[in-house]
Design an enzyme around this catalytic site. Structure first.
Site, PDB file in Angstrom:
ATOM      1  CG  ASP A   1      -4.350  10.130   2.492  1.00 43.12           C
ATOM      2  OD1 ASP A   1      -4.165  11.316   2.805  1.00 43.12           O
ATOM      3  OD2 ASP A   1      -5.460   9.569   2.558  1.00 43.12           O
TER       4      ASP A   1
ATOM      5  CD  GLU B   1      11.952  -6.267  -4.751  1.00 42.21           C
ATOM      6  OE1 GLU B   1      11.573  -6.203  -5.947  1.00 42.21           O
ATOM      7  OE2 GLU B   1      11.347  -6.893  -3.868  1.00 42.21           O
TER       8      GLU B   1
END
Length: 580
Positions: A234, A286
């Protein structure tokens, strides 16, 4: 619709000659997010499972099968975190828990598991620019003295003028009024001011503080460990503010205006933001499964927006230039060309969107005859009303054309039903803080957030499972848009979305190319080719000739009559042997 694909036409070479060289080449990259269809769920208004009038996570889970029928790749959930709900959940009090209004963390885990069974990823909203004034970190900042580590998590400043009675600068809130609020010290004397680019209940974090970075990296990992497919970020362009917080004479939202280009806005688009997103992308890398970041970044011009989606930053960014383009063929060709050119320079997909929870739904927008809604958002009962029939025809046509564009697609809940805005909502029902902060000058975004209609003959059009009153009133005639009715109607907007999105996936149009028509480039018909599909969108007042080809999708049953494409209509023509 997929059974029509083998019905081919023999004029492949002739059709190719009618188009320019590809502006955008086809992609061999099969990363899902480059050609994705992502469906936005606004949880409060999607489906209520317990009769309290507010949508919830179990309600979403119960209807995921319906979304899978739209051939989507992911759902994006607007905020469901613990919140006082002063701004529809974008005022977060705890980023690592579910508000009881929506359910529990266990309900969230069930939702993710069910979505995984259906081959749907779950993307969650992240609100890093600001939190709720109820957040424990902000409460600690209020209780701590000026200059403390607790206050340093937010942007506190001494005021200007006599006794600090004036705000630290002249910035204005997006929701109207000053972007600063003064606090009282523990002894009751006036204290410092804190910055809030939105409501006064939404204090901005200070992203110059490494502790803020560490807090949000913790939050990212919390949700990644729960299996989310990524984050919609956002106000992604607002985290870093210019040093010294200089005054700004331009628009509060940072949009460009004469004398004040958006690139100069001190509260948006600062260079330091990019290091944050490079770090976040490395964290996502990751984890397995191609997790993504999508930026809500209102940045112009488009080449600046492309900086947000460089290879080591965000994966996607919302294309607001496309969303805000009016019903105009020249403008549409221009914004599509500019978007593809800008994003291709950094090897990123362009994303296309026509509606979301912050704008008037495109069914209503395209039905307006007097331009944009007043104040930029909201249509009220006292305003001239959209032409419902024209608006729906244009919305269906615009959506069908968008589905044929290469790149990613965002669909806002209910647009597959052809829902309009609630344009006659009583003022006393409005809950958007914009309405209150502007004294009603801006109506706000409630009109596009009305709870969905599911079953025509059920209370609240099936939004609730038990007797209950929806948190926002549904307009008269809402049941006529119900999903159960549309599912049985082959000409409905829902049937159009299902068939077209399935065909988009089957023909791999999201990974395709784009070439503009030579024949129609000076007309009100937007015509382009994506591999073996020719798309014609008639944005003019008169019918237009349709080239030969098998019509495999049309925005309305009578889109093509006697070889002519009706105004406010769109068709796809299949002309070649298809792409393997």
């Amino acid at each position: 619709m997929s059974e029509i694909i083998p019905v081919l036409h023999e004029r492949h070479a002739a059709a190719s000659a009618a188009f320019h060289e590809p502006l955008h080449p086809a992609s061999a990259d099969d990363q899902w997010w480059r050609s994705s269809v992502i469906y936005q769920v606004y949880p409060r208004s999607f489906r209520d499972s317990n009769g309290d009038g507010v949508g919830d996570l179990p309600g979403i889970t119960s209807e995921l099968q319906r979304l899978a029928e739209l051939s989507i790749d992911a759902v994006w959930l607007s905020p469901f975190y613990t919140s006082p709900q002063r701004d529809g959940g974008y005022d977060v009090a705890d980023y690592c828990d579910v508000d009881p209004l929506f359910g529990t963390l266990a309900d969230f885990d069930v939702l993710v598991a069910r979505a995984d069974q259906l081959g749907i990823r779950v993307i969650v909203d992240l609100v890093p620019n600001h939190c709720s004034s109820d957040h424990a970190l902000f409460r600690a900042a209020l209780a701590a003295p000026a200059g403390s580590a607790a206050r340093a998590m937010f942007i506190f400043r001494d005021g200007r003028g006599t006794d600090g009675n004036e705000p630290p600068n002249n910035w204005q809130s997006h929701f109207g009024g000053p972007a600063w609020t003064r606090i009282a010290n523990s002894d009751g004397t006036p204290g410092q001011w804190y910055l809030h680019l939105f409501d006064s209940s939404q204090p901005d974090f200070d992203w110059d503080n490494p502790a803020v970075h560490a807090e949000f990296e913790r939050i990212l990992r919390f949700w990644l460990d729960r299996g989310v497919g990524g984050f919609r970020v956002d106000v992604a362009h607002a985290l870093i503010k210019a040093q010294g917080l200089p005054d700004w004479g331009g628009r509060a939202d940072g949009g460009s205006m004469e004398g004040f280009p958006g690139s100069a806005a001190p509260m948006f688009g600062q260079d330091g933001i990019h290091a944050i997103y490079r770090r976040w992308r490395s964290i996502l890398a990751e984890y397995d499964g191609e997790r993504i970041l999508c930026a809500e970044a209102s940045i112009d011009p488009l080449p600046r927006l492309a900086d947000w989606v460089r290879a080591d930053e965000m994966h996607q960014a919302f294309n607001f230039a496309y969303l805000h383009n009016p019903w105009d063929a020249h403008g549409l060709r221009s914004v599509v060309s500019s978007s593809l050119a800008a994003f291709d320079t950094v090897g990123a997909p362009t994303t296309w969107v026509l509606s979301n929870h912050d704008v008037v739904r495109h069914t209503s927008r395209f039905g307006l005859t007097y331009g944009a809604p007043r104040g930029g958002d909201g249509i009220g009962a006292a305003d001239p009303q959209p032409d419902t029939a024209i608006g729906l025809a244009r919305a269906r046509a615009a959506s069908l054309a968008m589905f044929a564009l290469p790149g990613g697609i965002y669909v806002y809940q209910g647009e597959e039903l052809g829902l309009p805005d609630h344009t006659a909502m009583p003022h006393d029902a409005r809950q958007d803080p914009t309405f209150a902060r502007t004294g009603g000058d801006r109506l706000g975004r409630d009109g596009c957030r009305v709870p969905l209609p599911w079953r025509a003959q059920a209370p609240a059009a099936g939004f609730v499972d038990a007797a209950g009153t929806p948190w926002l009133p549904q307009p008269e005639g809402w049941a006529g848009y119900a999903r159960d009715l549309q599912a049985e109607d082959s000409d409905s907007t829902l049937s159009l979305y299902r068939a077209a999105l399935r065909l988009r996936r089957d023909l791999r149009l999201g990974a395709g190319s784009l070439s503009w028509s030579r024949e129609f480039e000076q007309t009100d018909v937007v015509a382009f080719r994506n591999e073996d599909v020719i798309v014609l969108l008639n944005m003019g007042e008169f019918a237009a000739p349709v080239p030969e080809g098998a019509v495999v999708a049309a925005s309305m049953p009578d889109a093509v009559v006697d070889g002519l494409l009706a105004p406010n209509a769109c068709v796809w023509l299949l002309t070649g042997a298809g792409r393997e």
